[in-house]
Design a protein around this motif. Structure first.
Motif, short mmCIF file in Angstrom:
data_model
loop_
_atom_site.label_atom_id
_atom_site.label_comp_id
_atom_site.label_asym_id
_atom_site.label_seq_id
_atom_site.Cartn_x
_atom_site.Cartn_y
_atom_site.Cartn_z
N ASP A 109 0.83 -1.20 0.00
CA ASP A 109 0.00 0.00 0.00
C ASP A 109 0.87 1.26 0.00
OD1 ASP A 109 -2.32 1.46 0.00
OD2 ASP A 109 -2.71 1.23 2.14
N ASP A 110 1.96 1.24 0.76
CA ASP A 110 2.86 2.39 0.80
C ASP A 110 3.51 2.64 -0.56
OD1 ASP A 110 2.47 2.98 3.51
OD2 ASP A 110 4.04 1.60 4.15
N ARG A 111 3.86 1.57 -1.26
CA ARG A 111 4.57 1.70 -2.54
C ARG A 111 3.63 1.97 -3.70
NH1 ARG A 111 7.49 -2.37 -4.78
NH2 ARG A 111 9.00 -0.89 -5.61
N ARG A 112 2.51 1.25 -3.75
CA ARG A 112 1.66 1.30 -4.94
C ARG A 112 0.28 1.92 -4.69
NH1 ARG A 112 5.48 0.51 -8.76
NH2 ARG A 112 6.70 -1.39 -8.37
N GLY A 113 -0.18 1.83 -3.45
CA GLY A 113 -1.53 2.29 -3.16
C GLY A 113 -2.55 1.20 -3.45
N ALA A 114 -2.81 0.33 -2.48
CA ALA A 114 -3.74 -0.78 -2.67
C ALA A 114 -5.18 -0.28 -2.60
CB ALA A 114 -3.51 -1.83 -1.58
N PRO A 115 -6.08 -0.82 -3.43
CA PRO A 115 -7.49 -0.43 -3.36
C PRO A 115 -8.08 -0.72 -1.98
CG PRO A 115 -7.03 -1.73 -5.33
CD PRO A 115 -5.82 -1.82 -4.48
N VAL A 116 -9.03 0.12 -1.57
CA VAL A 116 -9.65 -0.04 -0.25
C VAL A 116 -10.27 -1.41 -0.10
CG1 VAL A 116 -11.48 0.81 1.27
CG2 VAL A 116 -10.06 2.43 0.01
#
Length: 363
Positions: A109-116
């Protein structure tokens, strides 16, 4: 506590240096209040600070069976607990395995931004594995087992996200987590295991290790922060604290009210999460989109500096932690007074905030 502190503190120096190559950088803008590009890998130090001592300790316990001279290296006060630690290794690594999964999710999530939807789906999945596979669940006076299990899953996910939401100012989430883990460790070390006179060393030791790792991280995260915790860290510490509270024994025949200890010590993170979600929904915004409506931001809007806001939240959390330590040792009637203290603290916060909102609306 000392080995996790040292490992966390030292390991974050190379993480800070290589964060850009790892793709772990936080840029200013959006709902963030920081003004310069900052490394976003503090969770790596916290994770290593916890996991390396746990791996070393596990190997020591396992090899002690084949090498009888190994236990002789320990003082008698520790040696006599080795059989008990050996019996809990399965529980330990079940929890640490799920925590590692959440750490990896957070780094992604920090690197790519994971969907909620993906984040919440994995959080609920690993929480369910914790409850249904590893049998870590809430101790509550509820006749329906399915409801207890469901509440246990919801509790884990709620605590994970409460610490994730708290990670919005330098030193805030890590400091609050350290205060809560320290308070709960004190509770464990002064509350005997059900049916025995020994303190709850397993859960207490786990929480103290987390305290050490967090203290090493805070060396780098105090204002002005040299590195941020990131989702990898907040997911990890939230899960460890949530499951440690589920593994602990609070209630007993003379003190059934002690089952409220986790809610008492977690009052401020849960208050922050609840009010932030309420504000976002009331204003017609997505409850999952970050903004500046957090408790800490609202204190700054009242006129406090960012450092004063963080210290204020520390103080209120410490009060709740001390109340929790008292709660598990008093009678039912005395418990009403202790819970009343926590309720008064929260009401005081609400009154101060509502006064600030009224003044802003009058302008």
């Amino acid at each position: 506590m000392l080995p996790p502190l040292i490992i966390s503190l030292i390991s974050l120096y190379p993480v800070r240096r290589w964060a850009q190559r790892l793709g772990l950088m936080a840029n200013p803008g959006g709902h963030s209040t920081h003004t310069k590009v900052t490394p976003l890998g503090g969770g790596i130090g916290i994770y290593l600070g916890m996991m390396i001592p746990m791996v070393a300790g596990t190997l020591f316990v396992l090899f002690s069976d084949a090498m009888p001279w190994l236990p002789e290296l320990l003082p008698e006060s520790l040696r006599r607990h080795l059989p008990g630690i050996h019996s809990r290794l399965g529980d330990l690594w079940g929890v640490l395995g799920c925590a590692s999964g959440l750490f990896v999710l957070g780094i992604w999530d920090d690197r790519r931004g994971a969907p909620v939807s993906v984040r919440l789906g994995i959080e609920f999945l690993l929480a369910a594995v914790t409850v249904y596979v590893f049998d870590v669940r809430l101790t509550a006076f509820i006749g329906a087992a399915w409801l207890t299990d469901l509440l246990s899953v919801v509790w884990i996910v709620a605590v994970i996200n409460s610490f994730n939401m708290l990670d919005n100012m330098d030193g805030l989430s890590g400091g609050i987590a350290m205060i809560i883990a320290g308070a709960m460790a004190a509770v464990m070390l002064t509350t005997p295991v059900a049916g025995g006179g020994q303190p709850q060393l397993f859960v207490g030791g786990l929480l103290l290790a987390l305290c050490g790792a967090l203290l090493g991280f805070l060396w780098h995260n105090h204002p002005p922060a040299k590195i941020f915790m990131g989702d990898g860290g907040s997911y990890f510490i939230g899960y460890i604290i949530a499951t440690a509270m589920l593994m602990a024994t609070f209630a007993s025949d003379p003190r059934p009210h002690a089952v409220l200890a986790p809610l008492c010590v977690m009052a401020i993170p849960l208050y922050d999460m609840s009010t932030v979600l309420w504000i976002r929904i009331r204003e017609g915004r997505s409850p999952f989109k970050g903004d500046r409506s957090h408790f800490s931001h609202r204190l700054v809007d009242l006129g406090l500096s960012r450092t004063q806001a963080v210290l204020t939240i520390y103080l209120v959390t410490m009060t709740c932690g001390l109340a929790t330590l008292v709660l598990v040792h008093v009678t039912v009637l005395q418990a009403f007074a202790v819970l009343g203290i926590v309720a008064c603290m929260l009401l005081l916060v609400v009154i101060l905030e509502s006064t600030g909102w009224a003044k802003q609306n009058d302008k």
